[in-house]
Design a protein around this motif. Structure first.
Motif, PDB file in Angstrom:
ATOM      1  N   LYS A   1       0.841  -1.213   0.000  1.00  0.00           N
ATOM      2  CA  LYS A   1       0.000   0.000   0.000  1.00  0.00           C
ATOM      3  C   LYS A   1       0.869   1.254   0.000  1.00  0.00           C
ATOM      4  CE  LYS A   1      -2.312  -1.125   3.749  1.00  0.00           C
ATOM      5  NZ  LYS A   1      -1.858  -2.514   3.892  1.00  0.00           N
ATOM      6  N   THR A   2       1.801   1.307   0.972  1.00  0.00           N
ATOM      7  CA  THR A   2       2.615   2.521   1.112  1.00  0.00           C
ATOM      8  C   THR A   2       3.539   2.704  -0.091  1.00  0.00           C
ATOM      9  OG1 THR A   2       2.493   2.287   3.491  1.00  0.00           O
ATOM     10  CG2 THR A   2       4.251   3.702   2.645  1.00  0.00           C
ATOM     11  N   THR A   3       4.129   1.606  -0.557  1.00  0.00           N
ATOM     12  CA  THR A   3       5.020   1.683  -1.717  1.00  0.00           C
ATOM     13  C   THR A   3       4.240   2.163  -2.949  1.00  0.00           C
ATOM     14  OG1 THR A   3       6.202  -0.195  -0.781  1.00  0.00           O
ATOM     15  CG2 THR A   3       6.723   0.377  -3.065  1.00  0.00           C
TER      16      THR A   3
ATOM     17  N   LEU B   1      -2.205   8.486   6.657  1.00  0.00           N
ATOM     18  CA  LEU B   1      -3.216   8.230   7.700  1.00  0.00           C
ATOM     19  C   LEU B   1      -2.901   6.964   8.482  1.00  0.00           C
ATOM     20  CD1 LEU B   1      -6.921   8.885   6.615  1.00  0.00           C
ATOM     21  CD2 LEU B   1      -5.428  10.244   8.064  1.00  0.00           C
ATOM     22  N   ASP B   2      -1.734   6.395   8.268  1.00  0.00           N
ATOM     23  CA  ASP B   2      -1.395   5.138   8.940  1.00  0.00           C
ATOM     24  C   ASP B   2      -0.608   5.435  10.222  1.00  0.00           C
ATOM     25  OD1 ASP B   2      -0.786   2.580   9.672  1.00  0.00           O
ATOM     26  OD2 ASP B   2       0.458   2.132   7.912  1.00  0.00           O
ATOM     27  N   THR B   3      -1.015   4.783  11.313  1.00  0.00           N
ATOM     28  CA  THR B   3      -0.295   4.991  12.588  1.00  0.00           C
ATOM     29  C   THR B   3       1.159   4.506  12.497  1.00  0.00           C
ATOM     30  OG1 THR B   3      -1.233   2.889  13.261  1.00  0.00           O
ATOM     31  CG2 THR B   3      -2.277   4.849  14.154  1.00  0.00           C
TER      32      THR B   3
ATOM     33  N   MET C   1       3.162   5.282  10.133  1.00  0.00           N
ATOM     34  CA  MET C   1       3.879   6.460   9.598  1.00  0.00           C
ATOM     35  C   MET C   1       4.939   6.102   8.550  1.00  0.00           C
ATOM     36  SD  MET C   1       4.504   8.276  13.259  1.00  0.00           S
ATOM     37  CE  MET C   1       5.205   6.824  13.962  1.00  0.00           C
ATOM     38  N   ASN C   2       4.773   4.982   7.855  1.00  0.00           N
ATOM     39  CA  ASN C   2       5.808   4.556   6.904  1.00  0.00           C
ATOM     40  C   ASN C   2       5.966   5.524   5.738  1.00  0.00           C
ATOM     41  OD1 ASN C   2       6.283   2.314   8.415  1.00  0.00           O
ATOM     42  ND2 ASN C   2       5.027   0.950   7.189  1.00  0.00           N
ATOM     43  N   LEU C   3       4.864   6.096   5.286  1.00  0.00           N
ATOM     44  CA  LEU C   3       4.936   7.023   4.150  1.00  0.00           C
ATOM     45  C   LEU C   3       5.713   8.291   4.556  1.00  0.00           C
ATOM     46  CD1 LEU C   3       3.978   7.554   1.216  1.00  0.00           C
ATOM     47  CD2 LEU C   3       1.972   8.665   2.190  1.00  0.00           C
TER      48      LEU C   3
ATOM     49  N   ILE D   1      -4.201   9.044  -0.470  1.00  0.00           N
ATOM     50  CA  ILE D   1      -4.193   8.807   0.982  1.00  0.00           C
ATOM     51  C   ILE D   1      -3.739   7.393   1.306  1.00  0.00           C
ATOM     52  CG2 ILE D   1      -5.582   8.929   3.088  1.00  0.00           C
ATOM     53  CD1 ILE D   1      -7.671  10.547   1.373  1.00  0.00           C
ATOM     54  N   ASP D   2      -2.706   7.297   2.155  1.00  0.00           N
ATOM     55  CA  ASP D   2      -2.204   5.987   2.578  1.00  0.00           C
ATOM     56  C   ASP D   2      -2.917   5.552   3.855  1.00  0.00           C
ATOM     57  OD1 ASP D   2      -0.606   3.739   2.281  1.00  0.00           O
ATOM     58  OD2 ASP D   2       0.909   4.491   3.676  1.00  0.00           O
ATOM     59  N   ASN D   3      -3.358   4.325   3.884  1.00  0.00           N
ATOM     60  CA  ASN D   3      -4.084   3.796   5.040  1.00  0.00           C
ATOM     61  C   ASN D   3      -3.366   2.598   5.636  1.00  0.00           C
ATOM     62  OD1 ASN D   3      -6.889   5.166   5.298  1.00  0.00           O
ATOM     63  ND2 ASN D   3      -6.597   4.885   3.096  1.00  0.00           N
TER      64      ASN D   3
END
Ligand SMILES: Nc1ncnc2c1ncn2[C@@H]1O[C@H](COP(=O)(O)OP(=O)(O)O)[C@@H](O)[C@H]1O
Ligand SMILES: [Mg+2]
Length: 264
Positions: free
Chosen positions: A18-20, A41-43, A45-47, A128-130
């Protein structure tokens, strides 16, 4: 086409890229001349980590915008090293988002309201990244989006998980009727492995042309991106596997968005 066009990257499963995909479709669109905002929006925080490093906890991030309703979103936006691409980052305070939104008025619409600010009209795309959990954060993402994109790893096909996602989307649709699937994106494809081809066949048979024609091949070079704060477009040359895959996916993404708009 109304702009900005907002897209949620979503899948109940972790590790499916997802993040990639968010980072590289964002960077791919920016390369194609579009102005892009990515939202973390991911806890996990990878993005944010991949683009600008960790944000100090006392710096306001996207969850503060959504919880407090006093900080306009453009105040927390930061430039990235990718020309034409900015980020609305996440920080440790993202962990509090679920609890704080729980009893908040209009809790599913907080992100949509924040993204409607005229300052954000300059972007062509907001992506938006989830995280893998579909809670208040992901609901906000889907309520704010015209499209969602589902990365699916060719290592393991969780068809049951995808059915759950379809059910979640069906529940959201009455409240956001314009929400559409822009496509399933097959990632980490290794055509030498039987399992990869089997998964691709099942996915295409099940979801037909909802599946992106272009795929992303397995490529260990992606693993180096977050630490170097670079994208595959920096690490590889234009003939590189990852560079080619994500540029093709980004072009197809634009075609699919245009086709969806022509249909409506
Ligand atoms: N094409 C690829 N081939 C191999 N590994 C990849 C590829 N794309 C991403 N990865 C790696 O797979 C892992 C999971 O990807 P990530 O985007 O973080 O998934 P998610 O956001 O869905 O949890 C990361 O370590 C990432 O670097
Ligand atoms: Mg992720």
């Amino acid at each position: 086409m109304p702009t900005p066009i907002t897209v949620s990257i979503i899948n109940h499963k972790g590790g499916v890229n997802k993040t990639t995909a968010n980072l590289h479709i964002g960077a791919g669109l920016a390369k194609l001349g579009k102005r892009v905002l990515v939202v973390d929006l991911d806890t996990q925080m990878n993005l944010t980590h991949s683009l600008i490093g960790d944000l100090p906890e006392d710096e306001p991030c996207v969850s503060d915008v959504m919880i407090k309703n006093q900080i306009p979103l453009h105040n927390i936006i930061r430039p990235t090293s990718v020309p034409n691409m900015d980020i609305a980052p996440s920080s440790e305070s993202m962990v509090d988002l679920e609890i704080n939104l729980h009893a908040a008025i209009n809790r599913e619409h907080r992100l949509k309201i924040a993204l409607a600010h005229p300052e954000l009209k300059k972007y062509d795309f907001i992506i938006i990244d989830n995280g893998p959990h579909i809670g208040n954060a992901a609901l906000n993402s889907l309520m704010a989006s015209q499209f969602y994109l589902v990365p699916v790893s060719a290592e393991y096909l969780p068809l049951v998980g995808l059915t759950h996602l379809t059910r979640t989307i069906a529940q959201i649709k009455p409240f956001n009727p314009t929400l559409q699937n822009i496509g399933y994106l097959l990632t980490m494809v290794d055509r030498r492995e039987g399992i990869s081809s089997e998964i691709e066949a099942v996915l295409r048979e099940t979801f037909k042309d909802e599946v992106f024609a272009n795929i992303v091949r397995i490529n260990t070079k992606f693993k180096a991106c977050p630490q170097k704060r670079q994208t595959i477009f920096d690490i590889e040359g234009p003939t590189g596997k990852g560079y080619t895959d994500y540029l093709n996916v980004s072009k197809e993404f634009l075609e699919r968005v245009e086709k969806a708009h022509a249909k409506n």
